[in-house]
Each structure stands twice: as structure tokens, then as C-alpha cells.
Design a protein around this motif. Structure first.
Motif, PDB file in Angstrom:
ATOM      1  N   GLY A   8     -48.769 -44.548   3.656  1.00  0.00           N
ATOM      2  CA  GLY A   8     -47.858 -45.096   2.663  1.00  0.00           C
ATOM      3  C   GLY A   8     -46.569 -44.298   2.539  1.00  0.00           C
ATOM      4  N   LEU A   9     -46.183 -43.608   3.602  1.00  0.00           N
ATOM      5  CA  LEU A   9     -44.979 -42.766   3.597  1.00  0.00           C
ATOM      6  C   LEU A   9     -43.997 -43.266   4.635  1.00  0.00           C
ATOM      7  CD1 LEU A   9     -46.768 -39.284   3.572  1.00  0.00           C
ATOM      8  CD2 LEU A   9     -45.733 -40.435   1.618  1.00  0.00           C
ATOM      9  N   ARG A  10     -42.749 -42.904   4.426  1.00  0.00           N
ATOM     10  CA  ARG A  10     -41.751 -43.190   5.456  1.00  0.00           C
ATOM     11  C   ARG A  10     -41.877 -42.142   6.549  1.00  0.00           C
ATOM     12  NH1 ARG A  10     -39.147 -44.082   0.580  1.00  0.00           N
ATOM     13  NH2 ARG A  10     -38.551 -46.252   0.299  1.00  0.00           N
ATOM     14  N   ILE A  11     -41.357 -42.458   7.716  1.00  0.00           N
ATOM     15  CA  ILE A  11     -41.546 -41.577   8.868  1.00  0.00           C
ATOM     16  C   ILE A  11     -40.961 -40.181   8.624  1.00  0.00           C
ATOM     17  CG2 ILE A  11     -39.481 -42.381  10.084  1.00  0.00           C
ATOM     18  CD1 ILE A  11     -41.140 -42.061  12.689  1.00  0.00           C
ATOM     19  N   TRP A  12     -39.852 -40.088   7.924  1.00  0.00           N
ATOM     20  CA  TRP A  12     -39.205 -38.788   7.720  1.00  0.00           C
ATOM     21  C   TRP A  12     -39.823 -37.988   6.576  1.00  0.00           C
ATOM     22  CZ3 TRP A  12     -36.465 -43.402   7.362  1.00  0.00           C
ATOM     23  CH2 TRP A  12     -36.253 -43.870   6.072  1.00  0.00           C
ATOM     24  N   GLU A  13     -40.843 -38.513   5.946  1.00  0.00           N
ATOM     25  CA  GLU A  13     -41.522 -37.792   4.868  1.00  0.00           C
ATOM     26  C   GLU A  13     -42.675 -36.924   5.371  1.00  0.00           C
ATOM     27  OE1 GLU A  13     -42.556 -40.950   2.188  1.00  0.00           O
ATOM     28  OE2 GLU A  13     -40.604 -40.880   1.195  1.00  0.00           O
ATOM     29  N   THR A  14     -42.939 -36.963   6.680  1.00  0.00           N
ATOM     30  CA  THR A  14     -43.939 -36.086   7.289  1.00  0.00           C
ATOM     31  C   THR A  14     -43.240 -35.253   8.350  1.00  0.00           C
ATOM     32  OG1 THR A  14     -44.518 -37.688   9.001  1.00  0.00           O
ATOM     33  CG2 THR A  14     -45.764 -37.799   6.941  1.00  0.00           C
ATOM     34  N   TRP A  15     -43.713 -34.047   8.577  1.00  0.00           N
ATOM     35  CA  TRP A  15     -43.011 -33.200   9.551  1.00  0.00           C
ATOM     36  C   TRP A  15     -43.106 -33.736  10.975  1.00  0.00           C
ATOM     37  CZ3 TRP A  15     -45.113 -30.850  13.731  1.00  0.00           C
ATOM     38  CH2 TRP A  15     -46.487 -30.674  13.756  1.00  0.00           C
ATOM     39  N   PRO A  16     -44.249 -34.262  11.443  1.00  0.00           N
ATOM     40  CA  PRO A  16     -44.235 -34.802  12.807  1.00  0.00           C
ATOM     41  C   PRO A  16     -43.362 -36.046  12.926  1.00  0.00           C
ATOM     42  CG  PRO A  16     -46.473 -34.906  11.883  1.00  0.00           C
ATOM     43  CD  PRO A  16     -45.587 -34.322  10.856  1.00  0.00           C
ATOM     44  N   GLY A  17     -43.368 -36.859  11.891  1.00  0.00           N
ATOM     45  CA  GLY A  17     -42.531 -38.055  11.910  1.00  0.00           C
ATOM     46  C   GLY A  17     -41.058 -37.715  11.883  1.00  0.00           C
ATOM     47  N   LEU A  18     -40.699 -36.697  11.097  1.00  0.00           N
ATOM     48  CA  LEU A  18     -39.304 -36.264  11.037  1.00  0.00           C
ATOM     49  C   LEU A  18     -38.835 -35.746  12.393  1.00  0.00           C
ATOM     50  CD1 LEU A  18     -36.758 -35.739   9.345  1.00  0.00           C
ATOM     51  CD2 LEU A  18     -37.710 -33.482   8.818  1.00  0.00           C
ATOM     52  N   ALA A  19     -39.692 -34.976  13.064  1.00  0.00           N
ATOM     53  CA  ALA A  19     -39.335 -34.464  14.394  1.00  0.00           C
ATOM     54  C   ALA A  19     -39.098 -35.621  15.366  1.00  0.00           C
ATOM     55  CB  ALA A  19     -40.435 -33.543  14.909  1.00  0.00           C
ATOM     56  N   ALA A  20     -39.987 -36.604  15.354  1.00  0.00           N
ATOM     57  CA  ALA A  20     -39.835 -37.759  16.248  1.00  0.00           C
ATOM     58  C   ALA A  20     -38.582 -38.559  15.892  1.00  0.00           C
ATOM     59  CB  ALA A  20     -41.071 -38.650  16.163  1.00  0.00           C
ATOM     60  N   TYR A  21     -38.321 -38.709  14.612  1.00  0.00           N
ATOM     61  CA  TYR A  21     -37.164 -39.472  14.138  1.00  0.00           C
ATOM     62  C   TYR A  21     -35.853 -38.828  14.593  1.00  0.00           C
ATOM     63  CZ  TYR A  21     -34.289 -42.037  10.751  1.00  0.00           C
ATOM     64  OH  TYR A  21     -33.342 -42.825  10.152  1.00  0.00           O
ATOM     65  N   ILE A  22     -35.760 -37.506  14.458  1.00  0.00           N
ATOM     66  CA  ILE A  22     -34.548 -36.790  14.868  1.00  0.00           C
ATOM     67  C   ILE A  22     -34.354 -36.890  16.378  1.00  0.00           C
ATOM     68  CG2 ILE A  22     -33.520 -34.490  15.062  1.00  0.00           C
ATOM     69  CD1 ILE A  22     -34.750 -33.900  12.291  1.00  0.00           C
ATOM     70  N   VAL A  23     -35.429 -36.709  17.129  1.00  0.00           N
ATOM     71  CA  VAL A  23     -35.338 -36.779  18.593  1.00  0.00           C
ATOM     72  C   VAL A  23     -34.885 -38.161  19.043  1.00  0.00           C
ATOM     73  CG1 VAL A  23     -36.719 -36.752  20.703  1.00  0.00           C
ATOM     74  CG2 VAL A  23     -36.934 -34.902  19.056  1.00  0.00           C
ATOM     75  N   VAL A  24     -35.365 -39.199  18.383  1.00  0.00           N
ATOM     76  CA  VAL A  24     -34.990 -40.559  18.785  1.00  0.00           C
ATOM     77  C   VAL A  24     -33.497 -40.793  18.586  1.00  0.00           C
ATOM     78  CG1 VAL A  24     -35.214 -42.966  18.053  1.00  0.00           C
ATOM     79  CG2 VAL A  24     -37.208 -41.681  18.687  1.00  0.00           C
ATOM     80  N   TRP A  25     -32.920 -40.241  17.540  1.00  0.00           N
ATOM     81  CA  TRP A  25     -31.476 -40.423  17.352  1.00  0.00           C
ATOM     82  C   TRP A  25     -30.677 -39.723  18.439  1.00  0.00           C
ATOM     83  CZ3 TRP A  25     -29.254 -44.157  15.039  1.00  0.00           C
ATOM     84  CH2 TRP A  25     -29.886 -44.802  13.988  1.00  0.00           C
ATOM     85  N   PHE A  26     -31.120 -38.539  18.875  1.00  0.00           N
ATOM     86  CA  PHE A  26     -30.466 -37.888  20.010  1.00  0.00           C
ATOM     87  C   PHE A  26     -30.747 -38.650  21.306  1.00  0.00           C
ATOM     88  CE2 PHE A  26     -30.529 -34.087  17.215  1.00  0.00           C
ATOM     89  CZ  PHE A  26     -29.166 -33.845  17.243  1.00  0.00           C
ATOM     90  N   ASN A  27     -31.895 -39.292  21.352  1.00  0.00           N
ATOM     91  CA  ASN A  27     -32.282 -40.043  22.542  1.00  0.00           C
ATOM     92  C   ASN A  27     -31.380 -41.255  22.774  1.00  0.00           C
ATOM     93  OD1 ASN A  27     -34.016 -40.512  24.770  1.00  0.00           O
ATOM     94  ND2 ASN A  27     -35.055 -42.095  23.597  1.00  0.00           N
ATOM     95  N   VAL A  28     -30.747 -41.752  21.736  1.00  0.00           N
ATOM     96  CA  VAL A  28     -29.810 -42.871  21.910  1.00  0.00           C
ATOM     97  C   VAL A  28     -28.682 -42.454  22.859  1.00  0.00           C
ATOM     98  CG1 VAL A  28     -28.126 -44.321  20.719  1.00  0.00           C
ATOM     99  CG2 VAL A  28     -30.374 -43.946  19.709  1.00  0.00           C
ATOM    100  N   LEU A  29     -28.178 -41.244  22.690  1.00  0.00           N
ATOM    101  CA  LEU A  29     -27.155 -40.737  23.618  1.00  0.00           C
ATOM    102  C   LEU A  29     -27.733 -40.542  25.016  1.00  0.00           C
ATOM    103  CD1 LEU A  29     -25.430 -38.124  21.301  1.00  0.00           C
ATOM    104  CD2 LEU A  29     -24.601 -40.390  21.934  1.00  0.00           C
ATOM    105  N   ALA A  30     -28.973 -40.072  25.078  1.00  0.00           N
ATOM    106  CA  ALA A  30     -29.612 -39.874  26.375  1.00  0.00           C
ATOM    107  C   ALA A  30     -29.806 -41.200  27.104  1.00  0.00           C
ATOM    108  CB  ALA A  30     -30.944 -39.157  26.199  1.00  0.00           C
TER     109      ALA A  30
END
Length: 145
Positions: free
Chosen positions: A98-120
Motif C-alpha cells: 500500500g505504498l508508493r515506489i519511492w516510499e521504500t528504499w529498494p523502490g526509491l533506488a529503482a525509481y532513481i535509476v530508471v530516470w537516469f536510464n531514460v538518458l541511457a
């Protein structure tokens, strides 16, 4: 049958839920797949340079290796796969905890990487385009006699 408590129970207690090891592994898979996409784009350049060197040694034009094309397609495929993994992870975290992805540490890590991955992904698509584009000046074979 799911034995975990309902997502509302986490908000009632005020404590953060314990994230399952499977969710952590899925979240850590996102950066791994994203980095593999970038590595394959770099590998396309290595394969291409080896091909140019072999042409110059043989003093003749040679067909491009199939591995260059396969690796060029693998880059964008891995980049898009990382984004899809992140979307599936977000759905899993939302459904299970019942949490958003950025409210957990593993989800936050994946979320940040995906935004950098857009450039990749843009880099990987450029590498794919460059692989299928013929050399404008042609191959320079050097001093062949």
C-alpha cells in the motif's frame, strides 16, 4: 494464499513495513539491467573498432559481424526492460504494501535509476541507429599493396 497483513494495517501502526527479499531482489535487478544496457552499447563500439582493424589488416572490405547487430539491439531492449521491471515493481509494492515506489528504499533506488536510464535509452537508440547507418566516408583500408 497470501499471509501478509493488509496494506491498511501498515498505516495504522505507523511503522514501515518489512520489505520481502523478493521485492528487494526485483528492485536491485532494475539497476543491473540498466547498466547491462549501457555496457552493451559500449560493446558495440568495441566490436566495430575490431571490425575496422581486421579490415585494415586484411586490406579488403569485410561484412560487419552479426554480433554487432545483435549487441546493438540488446542495448535498447535491456533499457526498456529496466523500465518495465520498475513499473512492475511499483505495482507490486503498491499492491502488497500500500505504498508508493519511492516510499521504500529498494523502490526509491529503482525509481532513481530508471530516470537516469531514460538518458541511457537515448544513447542505446543512437548506437543502434549508428550500427545500421553506412559509414559516410567509407572504410579506410590504409596502405595496401
Amino acid at each position: 494464499m497470501e499471509t501478509s497483513p493488509s496494506p491498511a494495517a501498515f498505516h495504522d501502526t505507523g511503522r514501515a513495513p518489512r520489505i520481502s527479499p523478493g521485492t528487494v531482489c526485483a528492485a536491485l535487478l532494475v539497476p543491473v539491467v540498466a547498466v547491462l544496457g549501457v555496457v552493451t552499447s559500449w560493446d558495440v563500439q568495441v566490436i566495430h573498432q575490431d571490425w575496422v582493424d581486421k579490415q585494415q589488416e586484411a586490406c579488403r572490405l569485410m561484412a560487419r559481424p552479426l554480433s554487432e547487430y545483435v549487441t546493438a539491439w540488446a542495448g535498447p531492449a535491456l533499457g526498456v526492460a529496466a523500465v518495465l521491471l520498475c513499473v512492475l515493481l511499483a505495482k507490486r509494492i503498491r499492491r502488497r504494501y500500500g505504498l508508493r515506489i519511492w516510499e521504500t528504499w529498494p523502490g526509491l533506488a529503482a525509481y532513481i535509476v530508471v530516470w537516469f536510464n531514460v538518458l541511457a535509452i537515448l544513447l542505446e537508440l543512437f548506437t543502434l541507429w549508428a550500427t545500421f547507418t553506412p559509414d559516410g566516408s567509407g572504410s579506410i583500408l590504409g596502405d595496401c599493396e
